[in-house]
Design a protein around this motif. Structure first.
Motif, mmCIF file in Angstrom:
data_model
loop_
_atom_site.group_PDB
_atom_site.id
_atom_site.type_symbol
_atom_site.label_atom_id
_atom_site.label_comp_id
_atom_site.label_asym_id
_atom_site.label_seq_id
_atom_site.Cartn_x
_atom_site.Cartn_y
_atom_site.Cartn_z
ATOM 1 N N CYS A 74 -2.524 0.103 -6.711
ATOM 2 C CA CYS A 74 -2.148 1.021 -5.631
ATOM 3 C C CYS A 74 -3.012 2.278 -5.645
ATOM 4 C CB CYS A 74 -0.669 1.382 -5.734
ATOM 5 S SG CYS A 74 0.461 0.014 -5.395
ATOM 6 N N VAL A 84 4.310 -1.126 -0.458
ATOM 7 C CA VAL A 84 4.193 -2.578 -0.617
ATOM 8 C C VAL A 84 5.395 -3.248 0.039
ATOM 9 C CG1 VAL A 84 4.260 -4.431 -2.333
ATOM 10 C CG2 VAL A 84 2.764 -2.471 -2.681
ATOM 11 N N ARG A 145 1.615 -6.153 3.302
ATOM 12 C CA ARG A 145 0.957 -5.741 2.052
ATOM 13 C C ARG A 145 1.722 -6.355 0.890
ATOM 14 N NH1 ARG A 145 0.166 0.327 1.948
ATOM 15 N NH2 ARG A 145 -1.727 -0.222 3.105
ATOM 16 N N ALA A 147 1.748 -7.279 -3.251
ATOM 17 C CA ALA A 147 1.212 -7.100 -4.599
ATOM 18 C C ALA A 147 1.510 -8.355 -5.405
ATOM 19 C CB ALA A 147 1.837 -5.884 -5.269
ATOM 20 N N LEU A 177 -3.900 -6.675 -4.767
ATOM 21 C CA LEU A 177 -3.232 -6.074 -3.619
ATOM 22 C C LEU A 177 -3.816 -6.731 -2.376
ATOM 23 C CD1 LEU A 177 -1.048 -3.881 -3.209
ATOM 24 C CD2 LEU A 177 -2.898 -2.301 -2.636
#
Length: 345
Positions: A74, A84, A145, A147, A177
């Motif tokens: 991040c 996220v 988004r 992760a 990411l």
């Protein structure tokens, strides 16, 4: 997939916006292992190509390494962890059997209102299996988004008497990411495979304690046939790589780098040689960090990007393989910051 900009069709896809890495500070050197086992520094350097490895401290857990990698990803993308939309954690060494390590990472990061879950891809192939899971969630449009954290404290599963395992394995975590990208295909189609006949080539055995009948109780210990792993890698992977690059519509010669699971540096170099590619296409990190299981290919990819060996527009082959025996591969078109559109909130 393509989009339209000012009447011109441009490729769009899912790209790796950033990669975070977290490694334990504690290093176990070859000299330290020589003090404990009937081995030598020369054997570890020549046979394995390893000079050191990182191992988690007594109070350092998989979730701690996962958190560090998530926050690093991040930070490198200059985004708030709370932005996220989904967090996936790939591990086979969870802090607890339940709930998911992803839940604990979100708790430690103080991120609320975001779903998280774990996947267990059988260890060393996890860097590709988990990437494919995250890729599909972004590609579907359900999450913008994502992760994808790959983390393990695999050294804690070493057989106490196995000098080779102590020489090979280290602990670590890395985080992709993922976001939509424009002007690039981003992550290509990921091919996956599993050979169940090789199930016992590398696996974790649960050794029940005295008086324990519950199969979920006991000590977990790595069991590995090193020769079997090598035979698998050298007999199966070259043909599989041909399938991966064929599905991507590229040739091996077009690839900037070949980033493989870091089983050990000697095997990585031999795989690249068997592919008929120059040695300088290999990325090696296991010489310093050891085999960190599923995160190893992600850590190697991060190092390639950070040292300037990988730049926007390059094509890179990612290849993971491990227990099961399971394996996966994809070709990634590397994106730069300009490939990720401004996110609207």
């Amino acid at each position: 997939m393509t989009g339209t900009v000012s009447g011109t069709r441009v490729p769009t896809g899912v790209g790796i916006r950033s990669i975070g890495v977290c490694l334990p500070e504690r290093e176990v050197t070859n000299a330290q292992l020589v003090e404990r086992f009937d081995t030598s520094d020369a054997w570890m350097r020549e046979r394995l190509g390893i000079t050191g490895r990182r191992t988690a401290g007594p109070d350092e857990f998989t979730s701690d390494l996962a958190l560090g990698a998530f926050e690093d990803a991040c930070k490198r993308a200059a985004v708030d962890p709370a932005s996220v939309d989904l967090l996936i954690c790939c591990t086979f060494t969870p802090d607890h059997m339940s709930p998911a390590v992803a839940t604990l990472v979100l708790r430690k990061a103080q991120v609320h209102g975001v779903p998280g879950f774990d996947v267990n891809a059988g260890g060393c192939a996890g860097g590709l299996f988990a990437l494919d899971v995250g890729h599909k969630y972004v590609e579907s449009g359900q999450y913008g988004r994502v992760a994808v954290v790959v983390a393990d404290t695999v050294s804690r599963l070493n057989d106490p008497d196995d000098r080779t395992q102590h020489a090979i394995f280290g602990d670590g975590a890395a985080c992709y990411l993922l976001e939509r990208c424009t002007g690039s295909p981003g992550i290509g189609r990921t091919l996956l495979g599993t050979d169940p006949e090789r199930y016992f080539t590398a696996y974790i055995e649960r050794v029940a304690g005295e008086g324990r009948l519950n199969r979920f109780s006991g000590t977990n210990v790595t069991r590995m046939d090193g020769r079997g792993v090598k035979d698998f890698a050298l007999s199966v992977l070259p043909g599989f790589v041909d399938e991966v690059v064929g599905a991507a519509g590229v040739t091996l010669d077009e690839l900037r780098l070949i980033v493989t699971h870091q089983a050990n540096p000697t095997l990585v170099r031999e795989v690249v040689r068997r592919l008929g590619q120059p040695a300088d296409k290999a990325v090696i990190v296991a010489d310093r960090y050891g085999n960190t299981s599923g995160s190893s290919v992600v850590i190697a990819l991060a190092e390639a990007e950070r040292t300037g060996r990988l730049t926007p527009g390059d094509k890179v082959l990612l290849l993971g393989f491990g227990a099961g025996m399971s394996y996966g591969g994809t070709v990634v078109h590397w994106c730069g910051g300009e490939n990720f559109p401004q996110r609207e909130w």
